[in-house]
Design a protein around this motif. Structure first.
Motif, PDB file in Angstrom:
ATOM      1  N   LEU A  17       0.754  -1.211   0.178  1.00  0.00           N
ATOM      2  CA  LEU A  17      -0.026   0.106  -0.190  1.00  0.00           C
ATOM      3  C   LEU A  17       0.889   1.264  -0.087  1.00  0.00           C
ATOM      4  O   LEU A  17       0.534   2.008  -0.681  1.00  0.00           O
ATOM      5  N   LEU A  18       1.936   1.033   0.813  1.00  0.00           N
ATOM      6  CA  LEU A  18       2.987   2.416   0.702  1.00  0.00           C
ATOM      7  C   LEU A  18       3.470   2.599  -0.602  1.00  0.00           C
ATOM      8  O   LEU A  18       3.348   3.784  -1.115  1.00  0.00           O
ATOM      9  N   ILE A  19       3.742   1.482  -1.365  1.00  0.00           N
ATOM     10  CA  ILE A  19       4.578   1.730  -2.655  1.00  0.00           C
ATOM     11  C   ILE A  19       3.344   2.240  -3.601  1.00  0.00           C
ATOM     12  O   ILE A  19       3.756   3.465  -4.233  1.00  0.00           O
ATOM     13  N   VAL A  20       2.181   1.651  -3.771  1.00  0.00           N
ATOM     14  CA  VAL A  20       1.198   2.253  -4.513  1.00  0.00           C
ATOM     15  C   VAL A  20       0.793   3.591  -4.232  1.00  0.00           C
ATOM     16  O   VAL A  20       0.829   4.293  -5.289  1.00  0.00           O
ATOM     17  N   PHE A  21       0.357   3.744  -3.135  1.00  0.00           N
ATOM     18  CA  PHE A  21       0.017   5.272  -2.510  1.00  0.00           C
ATOM     19  C   PHE A  21       0.894   6.333  -2.947  1.00  0.00           C
ATOM     20  O   PHE A  21       0.731   7.573  -3.397  1.00  0.00           O
ATOM     21  N   SER A  22       2.258   5.877  -2.521  1.00  0.00           N
ATOM     22  CA  SER A  22       3.212   6.974  -2.781  1.00  0.00           C
ATOM     23  C   SER A  22       3.531   7.149  -4.199  1.00  0.00           C
ATOM     24  O   SER A  22       3.643   8.399  -4.654  1.00  0.00           O
ATOM     25  N   LEU A  23       3.461   6.123  -4.713  1.00  0.00           N
ATOM     26  CA  LEU A  23       3.812   6.320  -6.316  1.00  0.00           C
ATOM     27  C   LEU A  23       2.659   7.139  -7.118  1.00  0.00           C
ATOM     28  O   LEU A  23       2.888   8.022  -7.914  1.00  0.00           O
ATOM     29  N   ALA A  24       1.409   6.662  -6.523  1.00  0.00           N
ATOM     30  CA  ALA A  24       0.332   7.420  -7.172  1.00  0.00           C
ATOM     31  C   ALA A  24       0.411   9.064  -6.871  1.00  0.00           C
ATOM     32  O   ALA A  24       0.256   9.765  -7.681  1.00  0.00           O
ATOM     33  N   ALA A  25       0.554   9.385  -5.638  1.00  0.00           N
ATOM     34  CA  ALA A  25       0.809  10.701  -5.189  1.00  0.00           C
ATOM     35  C   ALA A  25       2.093  11.459  -6.142  1.00  0.00           C
ATOM     36  O   ALA A  25       1.861  12.534  -6.254  1.00  0.00           O
ATOM     37  N   LEU A  26       3.105  10.776  -6.112  1.00  0.00           N
ATOM     38  CA  LEU A  26       4.136  11.184  -6.826  1.00  0.00           C
ATOM     39  C   LEU A  26       3.968  11.524  -8.317  1.00  0.00           C
ATOM     40  O   LEU A  26       4.427  12.486  -8.795  1.00  0.00           O
ATOM     41  N   ALA A  27       3.117  10.432  -8.855  1.00  0.00           N
ATOM     42  CA  ALA A  27       2.805  10.536 -10.222  1.00  0.00           C
ATOM     43  C   ALA A  27       1.864  11.895 -10.362  1.00  0.00           C
ATOM     44  O   ALA A  27       2.032  12.529 -11.331  1.00  0.00           O
ATOM     45  N   SER A  28       0.875  11.960  -9.410  1.00  0.00           N
ATOM     46  CA  SER A  28      -0.045  12.992  -9.486  1.00  0.00           C
ATOM     47  C   SER A  28       0.625  14.510  -9.419  1.00  0.00           C
ATOM     48  O   SER A  28       0.153  15.368  -9.950  1.00  0.00           O
ATOM     49  N   MET A  29       1.978  14.455  -8.494  1.00  0.00           N
ATOM     50  CA  MET A  29       2.415  15.781  -8.621  1.00  0.00           C
ATOM     51  C   MET A  29       3.394  15.992  -9.653  1.00  0.00           C
ATOM     52  O   MET A  29       3.593  17.197 -10.040  1.00  0.00           O
ATOM     53  N   ASN A  30       3.902  14.880 -10.441  1.00  0.00           N
ATOM     54  CA  ASN A  30       4.894  15.418 -11.322  1.00  0.00           C
ATOM     55  C   ASN A  30       4.535  15.069 -12.723  1.00  0.00           C
ATOM     56  O   ASN A  30       5.370  15.456 -13.629  1.00  0.00           O
ATOM     57  N   ALA A  31       3.810  14.111 -13.044  1.00  0.00           N
ATOM     58  CA  ALA A  31       3.179  13.797 -14.145  1.00  0.00           C
ATOM     59  C   ALA A  31       2.126  14.184 -14.996  1.00  0.00           C
ATOM     60  O   ALA A  31       1.113  14.533 -14.404  1.00  0.00           O
ATOM     61  N   ASN A  32       1.996  14.115 -16.263  1.00  0.00           N
ATOM     62  CA  ASN A  32       0.841  14.674 -16.873  1.00  0.00           C
ATOM     63  C   ASN A  32      -0.191  13.412 -16.764  1.00  0.00           C
ATOM     64  O   ASN A  32       0.326  12.447 -16.715  1.00  0.00           O
ATOM     65  N   GLY A  33      -1.390  13.995 -16.951  1.00  0.00           N
ATOM     66  CA  GLY A  33      -2.652  13.151 -16.718  1.00  0.00           C
ATOM     67  C   GLY A  33      -2.396  11.891 -17.943  1.00  0.00           C
ATOM     68  O   GLY A  33      -1.742  12.072 -18.865  1.00  0.00           O
ATOM     69  N   ILE A  34      -3.258  11.063 -17.575  1.00  0.00           N
ATOM     70  CA  ILE A  34      -3.366   9.811 -18.635  1.00  0.00           C
ATOM     71  C   ILE A  34      -5.048   9.537 -18.990  1.00  0.00           C
ATOM     72  O   ILE A  34      -5.902   9.798 -18.169  1.00  0.00           O
ATOM     73  N   TYR A  35      -5.202   9.750 -20.251  1.00  0.00           N
ATOM     74  CA  TYR A  35      -6.475   9.827 -20.722  1.00  0.00           C
ATOM     75  C   TYR A  35      -7.669  10.499 -19.980  1.00  0.00           C
ATOM     76  O   TYR A  35      -8.723  10.120 -19.530  1.00  0.00           O
ATOM     77  N   GLY A  36      -7.070  11.900 -19.520  1.00  0.00           N
ATOM     78  CA  GLY A  36      -7.864  12.821 -19.028  1.00  0.00           C
ATOM     79  C   GLY A  36      -8.048  12.470 -17.373  1.00  0.00           C
ATOM     80  O   GLY A  36      -8.763  13.195 -16.768  1.00  0.00           O
ATOM     81  N   PHE A  37      -7.555  11.308 -17.025  1.00  0.00           N
ATOM     82  CA  PHE A  37      -7.413  11.214 -15.623  1.00  0.00           C
ATOM     83  C   PHE A  37      -6.194  11.876 -15.109  1.00  0.00           C
ATOM     84  O   PHE A  37      -5.241  11.882 -15.911  1.00  0.00           O
ATOM     85  N   SER A  38      -6.084  11.918 -13.760  1.00  0.00           N
ATOM     86  CA  SER A  38      -4.930  12.568 -12.965  1.00  0.00           C
ATOM     87  C   SER A  38      -3.988  11.256 -13.042  1.00  0.00           C
ATOM     88  O   SER A  38      -4.588  10.175 -12.985  1.00  0.00           O
ATOM     89  N   ALA A  39      -2.553  11.699 -13.370  1.00  0.00           N
ATOM     90  CA  ALA A  39      -1.607  10.641 -13.575  1.00  0.00           C
ATOM     91  C   ALA A  39      -1.614   9.614 -12.137  1.00  0.00           C
ATOM     92  O   ALA A  39      -1.095   8.700 -12.478  1.00  0.00           O
ATOM     93  N   GLY A  40      -1.838  10.181 -11.035  1.00  0.00           N
ATOM     94  CA  GLY A  40      -2.063   9.330  -9.838  1.00  0.00           C
ATOM     95  C   GLY A  40      -3.367   9.190  -9.363  1.00  0.00           C
ATOM     96  O   GLY A  40      -3.353   8.385  -8.203  1.00  0.00           O
ATOM     97  N   GLY A  41      -4.299   9.477 -10.228  1.00  0.00           N
ATOM     98  CA  GLY A  41      -5.775   9.047  -9.827  1.00  0.00           C
ATOM     99  C   GLY A  41      -6.198   9.581  -8.711  1.00  0.00           C
ATOM    100  O   GLY A  41      -5.278  10.684  -8.028  1.00  0.00           O
ATOM    101  N   VAL A  42      -7.439   9.423  -8.172  1.00  0.00           N
ATOM    102  CA  VAL A  42      -8.063  10.165  -6.993  1.00  0.00           C
ATOM    103  C   VAL A  42      -7.154   9.863  -5.949  1.00  0.00           C
ATOM    104  O   VAL A  42      -6.735  10.867  -4.971  1.00  0.00           O
ATOM    105  N   ALA A  43      -6.387   8.577  -5.777  1.00  0.00           N
ATOM    106  CA  ALA A  43      -5.894   8.383  -4.583  1.00  0.00           C
ATOM    107  C   ALA A  43      -4.526   9.241  -4.485  1.00  0.00           C
ATOM    108  O   ALA A  43      -4.378   9.876  -3.435  1.00  0.00           O
ATOM    109  N   GLY A  44      -3.788   9.415  -5.668  1.00  0.00           N
ATOM    110  CA  GLY A  44      -2.623  10.254  -5.634  1.00  0.00           C
ATOM    111  C   GLY A  44      -2.883  11.603  -5.407  1.00  0.00           C
ATOM    112  O   GLY A  44      -2.262  12.305  -4.631  1.00  0.00           O
ATOM    113  N   ASP A  45      -4.041  12.309  -6.124  1.00  0.00           N
ATOM    114  CA  ASP A  45      -4.341  13.625  -5.777  1.00  0.00           C
ATOM    115  C   ASP A  45      -4.717  13.860  -4.162  1.00  0.00           C
ATOM    116  O   ASP A  45      -4.159  14.983  -3.692  1.00  0.00           O
TER     117      ASP A  45
END
Ligand code: ATP
Length: 849
Positions: free
Chosen positions: A114-142
């Motif tokens: 869970l630590l890995i998934v949520f942390s990666l999601a948060a990192l993605a949402s902060m640093n990467a562009n969205g994917i198919y109109g969704f946030s790069a880290g999804g709601v969890a990351g956001d």
């Protein structure tokens, strides 16, 4: 269809598990395809616009699923199918683990995941562009990112999240980051080496160089060492049983495991153990046969040096030259290689001690008795005692693998001995085979009554050997005996005993007990620490150990030779005492420590007892580590019968002072009578072990108290530790013959014994190793070579022992005796202060020669 070709069908559980694997793999593939072929116009959880045609390859369900996953996890959704596939594989691979899930470990893994998934999601949402109109880290990351940003700022949040990913990785996989760092280092080194060697590759005459064997072999070996040192995660590496929990088996390398089982030093759980065991150990070069590729060869010796492990190793027998500086030998992965020897094939490093997997995995059966049944039996005991006019309350019930102990509180004024005397009647009325009464339970005011269980469990060697007490025990002479009445392993130290008397009727489990003790020592110590002299008049019990490197001489079956062996022990004891007093130490431990220290400081100690006139060596030999010597006599009654009183004296003599010299006796007999276990022997051997005997008298002969007659046989024993009078009941461990054979074969593969001829020789060669103060049987007889020796000495005018020894090719003792005889007869003078003797007699007449 023939039997051999018949299709093997799976059991119910196996079918279920294989079904789960297929299901998980299919699901993972499905999810992966669904995610890869996601189309934003498809119907989904977060979409409302649907124009009628579904683009997703996996249909409406796949489209919906992909939508949910992307919505919540962004890019991290791609981790989900990997996890599903891995789960299926784990289910399938770890069938035997299912029933013994370690919830703590599973919990840690879950947290890590869970630590890995949520942390990666948060990192993605902060640093990467969205994917198919969704946030790069999804709601969890956001959500996580937005929650942290106000408090930690962008840099702080990123650092923290990276930190979580790192910690999560370790929690999930159990792989240390240090390992990752090490591996990276290895990869870099290999890469640059390969780069350096690249030009050579194109030269046809250069065959395979060591570096071209590839990074993998480097990494493999590294992993092997690392795994062994760190002791892998129990749950990962455990092979099969709860009792084998501490066993470390690298599951990622099944090939290596099956081909070279000795690579797994499973007894070591702590890195210190491994370091201790893996470090080459000092050995007396005299005692090692030259061609042993021994992992315990001293790497600190001045002629041996350690080299990098990724060299090739000789498969040829090699020898170690002790003194010649030019002949520098090398230790590669614990194997000695001489200079100039062809290094041919890769050989895996051999663990210094046998691996526990050589022992059978027991098919355990547990005592099926319930608490209610125990309470009922407790009440029955009270009633039966009341029948004999004894008022007693059962205040405690302790069920064990073989017996259940009932603790009784006696009414005031009732003597414990009254119950002891009634033990046979109690056994009969309780329908038990035997009842043992424990009159004194240390620390308690109760009397114990030990009733045999209806279902007797066997205490298996593997279970007790694989216990912390044994593993962590620093003594080289620690042995497991079995389990106590509560089922806890009993580990003892032969060094502290320091001698042990084992007795019991035939069939009571003595031989198995002796085998368990010897095997424990073989599991604990190499030949540099412990050596054996085995005496086996029955010619069948100990012959199985023939050829192990721990043996100082062949297994002795001839009783005359046995007496010589004991005599040699006394001589060796005296020699060790002299050495120890010369070095100013009190015991073997101190001696070995001093020798080690001296070697480490580069100033080895030379034999202070060496005399130039006594030896053929040009200079005093360097002193080496001395191993403990364990003398095992399987039936010493036979020895007493055949050789007579002398054996008793020798045993008493060894027993009296061999403790400090590191010589220990294990004497077993099936005849516990006073003419065998004499007062002299008993007085000198305080530690006793009584298996089942037929009468109280026999029990008294062994233990000085009754009790052994109430034992249950098959390894059930009373162990009387040194310095106490309260025996401890131990259920001896069981080891089967084929297990002993396996351990022995394992040691055979490590090296051959270096027998010391002198031990058995004695009278066999007309020469007897005399003890100080002991008179030879044939004292009056003049040596057959005496006349020739006198002629030689008077002619050459050299009255030294070594010259006689060389001339007639005889042992030192015999030559010394001849010279002493000459001294008595006035042929040569007494030894002068320079160690030389003058020849006094004139040369023989010419015609005599
Ligand atoms: N610890 C044990 N657990 C279970 N069974 C045992 C145990 N020890 C011994 N036995 C059983 O008892 C049998 C006899 O054991 P063992 O041969 O050791 O007896 P012994 O006292 O040495 O007999 P002998 O003196 O005739 O050689 C063994 O074959 C084995 O089946």
């Amino acid at each position: 269809m023939s039997k051999g070709n018949s299709v093997k069908t799976l059991s119910g559980v196996q079918r279920l598990l294989e079904g789960s694997l297929i299901f998980c793999c299919m699901t993972a593939t499905y999810v992966l395809i669904a995610l890869s072929s996601f189309h934003s116009s498809d119907p989904g959880w977060s979409q409302s616009n649907f124009d009628g045609e579904i683009n997703n390859l996996t249909g409406a369900v796949g489209a919906w699923l992909a939508d949910v996953l992307f919505y919540f996890f962004g890019y991290c959704a791609y981790i989900i199918p990997i996890i599903i596939a891995l789960t299926g594989w784990l289910l399938f691979k770890r069938t035997h683990k299912l029933l013994e899930i370690d919830y703590f470990s599973v919990g840690l893994r879950l947290i890590g995941f869970l630590l890995i998934v949520f942390s990666l999601a948060a990192l993605a949402s902060m640093n990467a562009n969205g994917i198919y109109g969704f946030s790069a880290g999804g709601v969890a990351g956001d959500v996580i990112g937005q929650a942290m940003l106000p408090y930690f700022n962008s840099l702080g949040t990123t650092l923290l999240l990276l930190c979580f990913v790192g910690a999560g990785f370790t929690l999930l996989t159990g792989i240390s980051w240090l390992t990752v760092v090490d591996l990276t280092g290895y990869a870099t080194i290999w890469f640059f080496r390969a780069l350096k060697e690249l030009p050579n590759k194109f030269k046809p005459e250069m065959g395979d160089t060591e570096d071209t064997r590839g990074f993998l072999s480097v990494v493999e070996r590294f992993k092997e060492r690392r795994n062994t040192a760190a002791g892998e995660d129990d749950e990962e590496s455990n092979e099969d049983s709860p009792a084998a929990k501490t066993v470390t088996v690298n599951k990622e390398k099944p090939k290596v495991d099956s081909v070279q089982p000795r690579i797994e030093p499973q007894i070591f759980e702590r890195s210190e153990d491994f370091v201790q065991a893996a470090a080459p150990i000092n050995i007396d070069p005299q005692m090692i046969e030259p061609h042993i590729a021994a992992p315990w060869v001293n790497d600190e010796a001045d002629d041996v040096e350690l080299i990098d492990t990724d060299n090739k190793v000789s498969s040829e027998p090699v020898s170690v030259s002790k003194r010649n500086e030019q002949d520098k030998a090398k230790v590669v992965d614990g194997i000695v290689v001489l200079p100039g020897q062809e290094l041919e094939q890769e050989r895996p490093p051999m663990a210094p001690l046998p691996c526990i997997s050589l022992l059978d995995v027991p098919n355990r059966t547990t005592n099926p008795i319930s608490q209610e049944e125990l309470e009922q039996i407790g009440k029955l005991v009270e009633v039966k005692l009341a029948d004999f006019n004894i008022t007693a309350n059962v205040v405690g019930v302790y069920p064990g693998p073989v017996v259940t102990r009932f603790e009784l509180e006696l009414a005031p004024g009732v003597k414990a001995s009254k119950i002891t005397n009634l033990s046979k009647d109690l056994a009969r009325s309780l329908l038990a085979e035997n009842v043992r009464v424990v009159e004194v339970i240390p620390g308690k005011a109760y009397v114990g009554l030990e009733l045999p269980n209806k279902f007797r469990e066997t205490v298996f060697m593997r279970d007790v050997l694989d216990c912390e007490d044994f593993r962590e025990n620093p003594s080289h002479l620690s042995m497991v005996l079995g389990a106590d009445i509560g089922g806890k392993p009993v580990v003892v130290d032969l060094g502290k005993m320091p001698h042990l008397l084992v007795a019991g009727t035939t069939g009571s489990g003595k031989s198995v007990g002796v085998n368990v003790m010897i095997t424990s020592l073989l599991y604990k110590s190499g030949p540099d620490d412990v050596r054996f002299i085995m005496i086996d008049p029955k010619m069948l019990e100990l012959s199985v150990y023939e050829g192990i490197p721990h043996l100082l001489c062949e297994v002795v079956t001839d009783m005359k030779e046995a007496a010589n062996a004991l005599r040699w022990c006394v001589g060796e004891m005296e020699r060790r005492y002299k050495l120890m007093s010369a070095l100013g130490v009190r015991n073997l431990k101190g001696y070995n420590a001093k020798i080690k220290q001296a070697k480490e400081s580069g100033e080895p100690i030379y034999d202070p007892l060496w005399k130039s006139s006594d030896s053929m060596e040009p200079e005093a030999p360097e002193l080496d580590k001395l191993p403990s010597i364990v003398v095992v006599v399987d039936e010493f009654a036979d020895m007493m019968m055949i050789v007579g009183k002398k054996v008793e004296e020798l045993i008493a003599r060894i027993a009296q002072k061999a403790r400090a010299a590191g010589i220990h006796l294990i004497l077993a007999t099936q005849r516990p009578s006073v003419d065998v276990i004499t007062g002299l022997i008993k007085a000198n051997i305080p530690t006793r072990m009584a298996f089942q005997v037929s009468s109280r008298i026999d029990s008294r002969t062994i233990l000085d108290q009754q009790g052994a007659e109430t034992l249950l046989g098959m390894g059930d024993m009373l162990y009387l530790p040194p310095g106490t009078s309260i025996p401890m009941r131990v259920h001896g461990a069981f080891i089967d013959d084929h297990e002993v054979h396996k351990v022995v074969a394992d040691w055979h593969a490590r090296g051959k014994p270096q027998y010391i001829e002198e031990i058995l020789q004695g009278s066999a060669e007309g020469e007897q190793v005399l003890l100080p103060g002991e008179a030879s049987d044939s004292e009056e007889e003049v040596d057959a070579l005496y006349d020739e020796a006198v002629a030689f000495v008077t002619q050459t005018r050299r009255g030294s022992i070594s010259s006689v020894q060389r001339k007639f090719k005889i042992g030192y003792n015999r030559a010394a005796r001849i010279i002493e005889q000459m001294e008595l007869q006035g042929v040569v003078s007494a030894q002068g202060h320079n160690g030389n003797r003058e020849v006094l007699a004139p040369p023989p007449p010419k015609d005599y020669v």
